[in-house]
Enzyme design. Structure first.
Site, PDB file in Angstrom:
ATOM      1  N   HIS A 171      -7.194   2.638   3.875  1.00 12.42           N
ATOM      2  CA  HIS A 171      -6.819   3.517   5.113  1.00 12.42           C
ATOM      3  C   HIS A 171      -8.071   3.627   5.912  1.00 12.42           C
ATOM      4  O   HIS A 171      -8.257   3.779   7.265  1.00 12.42           O
ATOM      5  CB  HIS A 171      -6.277   5.016   4.808  1.00 12.42           C
ATOM      6  CG  HIS A 171      -4.861   4.899   4.448  1.00 12.42           C
ATOM      7  ND1 HIS A 171      -4.310   4.547   3.241  1.00 12.42           N
ATOM      8  CD2 HIS A 171      -3.834   5.284   5.141  1.00 12.42           C
ATOM      9  CE1 HIS A 171      -3.107   4.472   3.365  1.00 12.42           C
ATOM     10  NE2 HIS A 171      -2.800   5.277   4.251  1.00 12.42           N
ATOM     11  N   CYS A 194     -11.025   2.818   0.410  1.00 14.23           N
ATOM     12  CA  CYS A 194      -9.515   3.205   0.760  1.00 14.23           C
ATOM     13  C   CYS A 194      -9.266   2.324   1.735  1.00 14.23           C
ATOM     14  O   CYS A 194      -9.806   1.896   2.798  1.00 14.23           O
ATOM     15  CB  CYS A 194      -9.544   4.436   0.762  1.00 14.23           C
ATOM     16  SG  CYS A 194      -7.845   4.969   1.364  1.00 14.23           S
ATOM     17  N   CYS A 250      -4.223  -1.702  -1.680  1.00 12.44           N
ATOM     18  CA  CYS A 250      -4.610  -0.117  -1.942  1.00 12.44           C
ATOM     19  C   CYS A 250      -5.671   0.020  -3.036  1.00 12.44           C
ATOM     20  O   CYS A 250      -5.365  -0.421  -4.283  1.00 12.44           O
ATOM     21  CB  CYS A 250      -3.253   0.442  -2.613  1.00 12.44           C
ATOM     22  SG  CYS A 250      -3.371   2.278  -3.061  1.00 12.44           S
ATOM     23  N   GLU A 286      -2.293   8.363   8.509  1.00  6.55           N
ATOM     24  CA  GLU A 286      -0.952   8.169   8.411  1.00  6.55           C
ATOM     25  C   GLU A 286      -0.464   9.232   9.633  1.00  6.55           C
ATOM     26  O   GLU A 286       0.817   8.974   9.986  1.00  6.55           O
ATOM     27  CB  GLU A 286      -0.456   9.150   7.235  1.00  6.55           C
ATOM     28  CG  GLU A 286      -0.627   8.186   5.875  1.00  6.55           C
ATOM     29  CD  GLU A 286       0.072   6.717   5.821  1.00  6.55           C
ATOM     30  OE1 GLU A 286       1.530   7.023   6.152  1.00  6.55           O
ATOM     31  OE2 GLU A 286      -0.461   5.936   5.447  1.00  6.55           O
ATOM     32  N   ASP A 341       0.536  -1.210   0.081  1.00 11.86           N
ATOM     33  CA  ASP A 341      -0.066  -0.137   0.060  1.00 11.86           C
ATOM     34  C   ASP A 341       0.989   1.205   0.042  1.00 11.86           C
ATOM     35  O   ASP A 341       2.221   1.047   0.052  1.00 11.86           O
ATOM     36  CB  ASP A 341      -1.077   0.000   1.231  1.00 11.86           C
ATOM     37  CG  ASP A 341      -1.784   1.144   1.477  1.00 11.86           C
ATOM     38  OD1 ASP A 341      -2.368   1.773   0.277  1.00 11.86           O
ATOM     39  OD2 ASP A 341      -1.843   1.936   2.551  1.00 11.86           O
ATOM     40  N   SER A 342       0.187   2.442  -0.225  1.00 15.74           N
ATOM     41  CA  SER A 342       1.016   3.743  -0.097  1.00 15.74           C
ATOM     42  C   SER A 342       1.722   3.709   1.556  1.00 15.74           C
ATOM     43  O   SER A 342       2.586   4.653   1.528  1.00 15.74           O
ATOM     44  CB  SER A 342       0.256   4.823  -0.490  1.00 15.74           C
ATOM     45  OG  SER A 342      -0.947   5.018   0.365  1.00 15.74           O
TER      46      SER A 342
HETATM   47  N1  DGL Z   1      -4.625   3.269   1.101  1.00 21.74           N
HETATM   48  C1  DGL Z   1      -4.611   3.458  -0.163  1.00 21.74           C
HETATM   49  C2  DGL Z   1      -6.179   3.377  -0.892  1.00 21.74           C
HETATM   50  O1  DGL Z   1      -6.561   2.172  -0.504  1.00 21.74           O
HETATM   51  C3  DGL Z   1      -3.877   4.916  -0.669  1.00 21.74           C
HETATM   52  C4  DGL Z   1      -4.121   5.836  -0.251  1.00 21.74           C
HETATM   53  C5  DGL Z   1      -3.302   7.207  -0.605  1.00 21.74           C
HETATM   54  O2  DGL Z   1      -2.092   6.955  -0.174  1.00 21.74           O
HETATM   55  O3  DGL Z   1      -3.824   8.331  -0.956  1.00 21.74           O
HETATM   56  O4  DGL Z   1      -6.432   4.061  -1.777  1.00 21.74           O
END
Ligand code: DGL
Length: 277
Positions: free
Chosen positions: A193, A191, A80, A159, A16-17
């Site tokens: 996150h 997402c 992600c 984050e 993931d990011s």
């Molecule tokens: N967690 C990621 C997603 O599911 C990326 C979020 C990001 O880096 O903007 O899209």
């Protein structure tokens, strides 16, 4: 040991990011106790959600290649939504191992959960702009109306390790207002996150709205894929929590360990640095 069984004992690669993919890691660790995982959080280049599709594609391919070629994983999970929405076909075409994304699994689960057939989807700007979720009902033959909203800012709160502050609540009220007005009865957290903001999102949407996380659904997809390709680990290992996960971050590893451990738990015992050009 036959080739099939030695492949099966390789780890599963997940990326993931940043911290978001840890929600998928948690679900895979819980569902598949014999599996070992390697996680890459690309915190040095997060957020992906405000990047161009070309950048996201490049980053996803670099990480996928690293997992497949350098680490030697048996499959890659793009944990992600942004990378899945923008680069899943590229990853599947480029990597020598099977690839699992997080977009379809979540939509299937949301379509099962909805009663009024109105499903809200929240994601990053890049995910919503890709149109991936908007196209899914007709592609998957699902009778649902999809209402999407981008939620810029949510990822940054996670984050920073800030998951239930007043500020994130205020932002959620503003960003989720169109979905409340659209009377969706199911909200897909598009997402990885966002499960960490579930309490705030649930408070704003109201108790009657079912929140669907793609994390669990993705873990079921990994389970089905490893079973159908005979890639499931068969070793009866008594692994300590910290031995089940190797983690890398392209950002600050001390911060990754501190926040990641709070989000994931004891399986995150160490975080090693990694660099991509
Ligand atoms: N967690 C990621 C997603 O599911 C990326 C979020 C990001 O880096 O903007 O899209």
């Amino acid at each position: 040991m036959s080739e099939g069984s030695s492949l099966a004992e390789l780890p599963i690669g997940i990326f993931d990011s940043g911290f978001g993919g840890l929600s998928v890691v948690r679900a895979v660790l819980d569902l598949l106790p014999a599996e070992e995982l390697v996680y890459i959080g690309d915190t040095g280049r997060y957020p992906y959600g405000s990047r161009s599709p070309e950048d996201v594609r490049k980053f996803a391919l670099q990480i996928g290649r690293y997992l497949a070629d350098e680490i030697g994983v048996k499959l890659v999970v793009a944990a992600c939504n942004t990378a899945s929405a923008v680069a899943l076909d590229d990853l599947a075409g480029d990597l020598p191992v099977p690839v699992v994304g997080v977009v379809e699994a979540g939509m299937r689960a949301a379509a099962k959960a909805t009663r009024n057939r109105r499903v809200g989807v929240i994601g990053t700007v890049a995910t919503v702009a890709s149109g991936a979720y908007q196209k899914l009902p007709s592609r998957l033959g699902l009778d649902v109306e999809v209402c999407c909203a981008a939620c810029p800012g949510f990822v940054e709160f996670v984050e920073r390790g800030e998951t239930d502050s007043d500020q994130v609540h205020v932002l959620a009220e503003r960003l989720l207002a169109p979905l409340v007005a659209a009377r969706v009865d199911t909200l897909l957290l598009g997402c990885t996150h966002y499960p960490y903001l579930a309490r705030t999102i649930g408070d704003v949407m109201g108790r009657q709205v079912v929140l669907v996380s793609s994390a669990e659904e993705t873990a079921f997809e990994v389970q089905a894929l490893t079973a159908s390709r005979r890639l499931g680990s068969n070793l009866q290992k008594a692994l300590e929590p910290g031995d089940r996960l190797r983690a890398f971050s392209s950002g600050d590893v001390t911060w990754f360990l501190e926040v990641g451990r709070r989000l994931l738990g004891p399986e995150l015992a160490e975080v090693r640095p990694i660099t991509f050009d």
